[in-house]
Design a protein around this motif. Sequence first.
Motif, PDB file in Angstrom:
ATOM      1  N   LEU A 281       0.811  -1.213   0.000  1.00 30.58           N
ATOM      2  CA  LEU A 281       0.000   0.000   0.000  1.00 30.58           C
ATOM      3  C   LEU A 281       0.847   1.266   0.000  1.00 30.58           C
ATOM      4  O   LEU A 281       0.385   2.325  -0.435  1.00 30.58           O
ATOM      5  CB  LEU A 281      -0.915   0.025   1.231  1.00 30.58           C
ATOM      6  CG  LEU A 281      -2.028  -1.013   1.316  1.00 30.58           C
ATOM      7  CD1 LEU A 281      -2.721  -0.927   2.672  1.00 30.58           C
ATOM      8  CD2 LEU A 281      -3.033  -0.802   0.191  1.00 30.58           C
ATOM      9  N   ILE A 282       2.062   1.189   0.479  1.00 30.90           N
ATOM     10  CA  ILE A 282       2.825   2.415   0.710  1.00 30.90           C
ATOM     11  C   ILE A 282       3.702   2.825  -0.465  1.00 30.90           C
ATOM     12  O   ILE A 282       4.239   3.937  -0.466  1.00 30.90           O
ATOM     13  CB  ILE A 282       3.682   2.298   1.987  1.00 30.90           C
ATOM     14  CG1 ILE A 282       4.814   1.284   1.815  1.00 30.90           C
ATOM     15  CG2 ILE A 282       2.835   1.953   3.190  1.00 30.90           C
ATOM     16  CD1 ILE A 282       5.790   1.269   2.992  1.00 30.90           C
ATOM     17  N   THR A 283       3.851   1.978  -1.474  1.00 29.25           N
ATOM     18  CA  THR A 283       4.784   2.264  -2.567  1.00 29.25           C
ATOM     19  C   THR A 283       4.076   2.230  -3.915  1.00 29.25           C
ATOM     20  O   THR A 283       3.320   1.303  -4.210  1.00 29.25           O
ATOM     21  CB  THR A 283       5.939   1.248  -2.579  1.00 29.25           C
ATOM     22  OG1 THR A 283       6.574   1.246  -1.299  1.00 29.25           O
ATOM     23  CG2 THR A 283       6.967   1.618  -3.633  1.00 29.25           C
ATOM     24  N   ASN A 284       4.331   3.247  -4.750  1.00 27.08           N
ATOM     25  CA  ASN A 284       3.824   3.314  -6.120  1.00 27.08           C
ATOM     26  C   ASN A 284       5.019   3.485  -7.051  1.00 27.08           C
ATOM     27  O   ASN A 284       5.627   4.555  -7.103  1.00 27.08           O
ATOM     28  CB  ASN A 284       2.852   4.483  -6.273  1.00 27.08           C
ATOM     29  CG  ASN A 284       2.266   4.583  -7.670  1.00 27.08           C
ATOM     30  OD1 ASN A 284       2.850   4.133  -8.652  1.00 27.08           O
ATOM     31  ND2 ASN A 284       1.097   5.199  -7.766  1.00 27.08           N
ATOM     32  N   PRO A 285       5.400   2.439  -7.804  1.00 23.71           N
ATOM     33  CA  PRO A 285       6.592   2.522  -8.664  1.00 23.71           C
ATOM     34  C   PRO A 285       6.535   3.662  -9.668  1.00 23.71           C
ATOM     35  O   PRO A 285       7.569   4.265  -9.986  1.00 23.71           O
ATOM     36  CB  PRO A 285       6.615   1.152  -9.365  1.00 23.71           C
ATOM     37  CG  PRO A 285       5.842   0.245  -8.451  1.00 23.71           C
ATOM     38  CD  PRO A 285       4.785   1.095  -7.841  1.00 23.71           C
ATOM     39  N   GLU A 286       5.335   3.981 -10.180  1.00 19.95           N
ATOM     40  CA  GLU A 286       5.224   5.059 -11.169  1.00 19.95           C
ATOM     41  C   GLU A 286       5.592   6.406 -10.556  1.00 19.95           C
ATOM     42  O   GLU A 286       6.215   7.252 -11.203  1.00 19.95           O
ATOM     43  CB  GLU A 286       3.798   5.104 -11.742  1.00 19.95           C
ATOM     44  CG  GLU A 286       3.419   3.876 -12.550  1.00 19.95           C
ATOM     45  CD  GLU A 286       4.394   3.639 -13.705  1.00 19.95           C
ATOM     46  OE1 GLU A 286       4.716   4.619 -14.418  1.00 19.95           O
ATOM     47  OE2 GLU A 286       4.836   2.488 -13.886  1.00 19.95           O
ATOM     48  N   VAL A 287       5.202   6.621  -9.324  1.00 22.95           N
ATOM     49  CA  VAL A 287       5.561   7.861  -8.634  1.00 22.95           C
ATOM     50  C   VAL A 287       7.064   7.916  -8.412  1.00 22.95           C
ATOM     51  O   VAL A 287       7.709   8.958  -8.618  1.00 22.95           O
ATOM     52  CB  VAL A 287       4.807   7.968  -7.292  1.00 22.95           C
ATOM     53  CG1 VAL A 287       5.307   9.172  -6.486  1.00 22.95           C
ATOM     54  CG2 VAL A 287       3.305   8.067  -7.530  1.00 22.95           C
ATOM     55  N   ARG A 288       7.640   6.811  -8.001  1.00 25.99           N
ATOM     56  CA  ARG A 288       9.076   6.788  -7.719  1.00 25.99           C
ATOM     57  C   ARG A 288       9.914   7.035  -8.978  1.00 25.99           C
ATOM     58  O   ARG A 288      11.028   7.548  -8.900  1.00 25.99           O
ATOM     59  CB  ARG A 288       9.459   5.433  -7.106  1.00 25.99           C
ATOM     60  CG  ARG A 288       8.761   5.098  -5.785  1.00 25.99           C
ATOM     61  CD  ARG A 288       9.281   5.947  -4.643  1.00 25.99           C
ATOM     62  NE  ARG A 288       8.573   5.727  -3.397  1.00 25.99           N
ATOM     63  CZ  ARG A 288       9.054   5.040  -2.360  1.00 25.99           C
ATOM     64  NH1 ARG A 288      10.255   4.489  -2.432  1.00 25.99           N
ATOM     65  NH2 ARG A 288       8.346   4.908  -1.253  1.00 25.99           N
ATOM     66  N   LYS A 289       9.359   6.708 -10.138  1.00 27.83           N
ATOM     67  CA  LYS A 289      10.117   6.859 -11.382  1.00 27.83           C
ATOM     68  C   LYS A 289      10.081   8.290 -11.927  1.00 27.83           C
ATOM     69  O   LYS A 289      10.890   8.651 -12.774  1.00 27.83           O
ATOM     70  CB  LYS A 289       9.563   5.910 -12.457  1.00 27.83           C
ATOM     71  CG  LYS A 289      10.026   4.459 -12.292  1.00 27.83           C
ATOM     72  CD  LYS A 289       9.696   3.628 -13.515  1.00 27.83           C
ATOM     73  CE  LYS A 289       8.223   3.261 -13.557  1.00 27.83           C
ATOM     74  NZ  LYS A 289       7.908   2.324 -14.676  1.00 27.83           N
ATOM     75  N   ARG A 290       9.151   9.107 -11.454  1.00 28.80           N
ATOM     76  CA  ARG A 290       8.964  10.438 -12.041  1.00 28.80           C
ATOM     77  C   ARG A 290      10.109  11.362 -11.633  1.00 28.80           C
ATOM     78  O   ARG A 290      10.306  11.653 -10.457  1.00 28.80           O
ATOM     79  CB  ARG A 290       7.624  11.012 -11.594  1.00 28.80           C
ATOM     80  CG  ARG A 290       7.228  12.257 -12.368  1.00 28.80           C
ATOM     81  CD  ARG A 290       5.794  12.656 -12.092  1.00 28.80           C
ATOM     82  NE  ARG A 290       5.438  13.865 -12.796  1.00 28.80           N
ATOM     83  CZ  ARG A 290       4.268  14.470 -12.705  1.00 28.80           C
ATOM     84  NH1 ARG A 290       3.320  13.956 -11.905  1.00 28.80           N
ATOM     85  NH2 ARG A 290       4.013  15.577 -13.385  1.00 28.80           N
TER      86      ARG A 290
END
Length: 756
Positions: free
Chosen positions: A388-397
């Motif tokens: 729930l706490i991690t979104n790979p797409e956000v981390r890649k931006r």
Amino acid sequence: MLTHSLGFPRIGAKRELKWALEQYWRGEIDESALNETAFQVRRRNWEIQRDRGIELLPVGDFSLYDHILDTAFMLDAIPERFREGNGQSGIDTYFCMARGDAEKDIPAMEMTKWFDTNYHYIVPELAPDQAFTPNPDPLLEQLQEVNDLGMSGKPVLPGPLTFLLLSRSTEKDANTLDLLPALTEAYAQILSSLANKCEWIQIDEPILVQNLPKATVELLSPAYENLAKAAGPAKLLLTTYFEGAAHHAETILSLPVAGIHLDLVRAPQQLDVFLQEYPKDKTLSLGVVDGRNVWKTDLNTAVEPLKAAIKELGEHRVMAAPSCSMLHVPVDLEAECKLDGNIRNWLAFAAQKCTELRVLAFAARDLNCVEPLKNNANAIAQRRNSPLITNPEVRKRAITKEMTSRNSVFEQRSATQQERLGLPALPTTTIGSFPQTEEVRKTRAAFRHERIDAAAYEDTMREYIKDCVRKQEAIGLDVLVHGEPERTDMVEYFGRRLDGFCFTDFGWVQSYGSRCVKPPIIYGDISRPAPMTVEWTTYAASLTDKPLKGMLTGPVTILCWSFVRDDMERMDVCRQIALAIRDEVADLEAAGIGVIQIDEPAFREGLPLQKGKRKKYLADAVESFRIASCCVRDETQIHTHMCYADFNDVIEHIAAMDADVISIEASRSAMELLEAFADFRYPNDIGPGVWDIHSARVPSAEEMAQNLRKATRDIPAARIWANPDCGLKTRAWPETLASLENLVKAAKIVRNELLT
């Protein structure tokens, strides 16, 4: 090993005190009914803390409005305009100090942020020859209340140094610290009255976590010599919090107090400094549970400093406590039945934090608490590993340098914007929100609880927006807003439309007086699934030929006014929010909105209390604002808004944000806040608030015109806007319309004067 609390939420689990206060102000209940509600809230607070393992309970942390105002009132530090000669009773004088009096045209006292929190305190006004006449009866009565309930109470007082440094003098060049001897004598009288009625007295000196001059800190020694004598057998607990106080350790350790409290959540490293030469006659209170955030404490980690202190001092000289007053968190998690079960298992509100302290006190002494520690470790691990706490797409931006700069300098942008907007000198506008009627609130609630459908909800909101636009046009404002009827709170509204946030039903926290907020909880990576404001803003813009502002909350403010995840750097969270707001700004511009306001009232609030930590915060905060705002063309005008604060030490960074227009709260300081902008030669446009919206009084057009005249002495008239101090959501329509009419008149008066 004693467990104690530094303070507890005072508004009530279901905001009982809020409703009673507002009923009293409307004349619907009398003083005795208000006092009965206050007593019941206090009693319930004490019972919650006792039942969950707190042995020493705070007394005097409760307030009908604000604890610093309580102290000023107790000391009879009442400015002359509020004196009894105005025909008011004691309690009404007290409320008049906080809120002003519209009928008698008495302005309220200044209000500003309590250190780096979102709580607001009333700033005491002290004359250079201020006399203090203490009346400790209210504190004694509350101490008797807790004793009558069979509990052990600990009176709580703001420390004299903190009280004076947070006050302002009625004369510009006077130093409030000159009043320390007189204030110490008044405090001594209060402590003398408490001396034989309690074991401990808590004296809060959070000012000591700041970088004070050595000469200022040295003033504590003679003051506390007198206080210790006056307290007699009662033990003084000097309390610091919100940061570390190790830089003043030598002086603090030398003071004649029986105990010292340290905030080990904000500054765990300070324990080693204090333990090196900790006096044998002192108790050490350790703040090991976070009093400002809602996450479960990692008990297996938090117990270690308690064990270390016990090893050095013995368990009878160590106390376990929250880091600070729990005023800053909601009351009880048990009421939150609708939260996602996984997330709920990661949280602890004030009641649960008391339980954590009891477990820590047992664990520190190696008493049997295997099961609670095991359950806690499982919850901490589950959160750490949750998808729930991690979104790979956000981390890649990625964030590039080009994303943080406008295309042209301000002078060039300003000319382009004026060509598009065609505004007069001293253009008039508001900060964003308009009064929220009973119909609007009921419609929002009905839609939220699915008693009406989306079409019925939208019809009501559109009618309100249409009415707002018509009213503004009739008054003659130059730049309009849509009124924000769809928003309950400027942070909650956006949080509900961003991934990575969750919300409570009863997670209320006091902001000031009866004003409560329900901060969102940031538990995961943040992104914007869809536009958040474009539909309402473009609808409003379609109703008028005048410019209309899109209204957004900035990334720093969303960060500061939320309960932020503690498993990654705060400013990394801020950058995620900034990218989401950037997407909204781009969509508003694409939809034809030519003026966009990104409010950052918490920009100064987030400033670290210690100077060595400020440079990085300010660079990150400025970068976050620019990420959010620098995606627009020159012709699009970017506004921001900031609340009451001392801007002197951040003014160059406010300028670096490069907003085309900044509006600030200035009326309660009689435009003195503008001096920072004048001394710095602030380069962009500025809208100093010319009327205090926190009071119900309607200032005259001449009063507002006088404020504008003061502003033109500090800032070139060509760069001044005319606006209220803040949003108008909490005001009623009659006073709002009357004040706005006077605002427009005031702007016209001063415009004409500038032409002659």
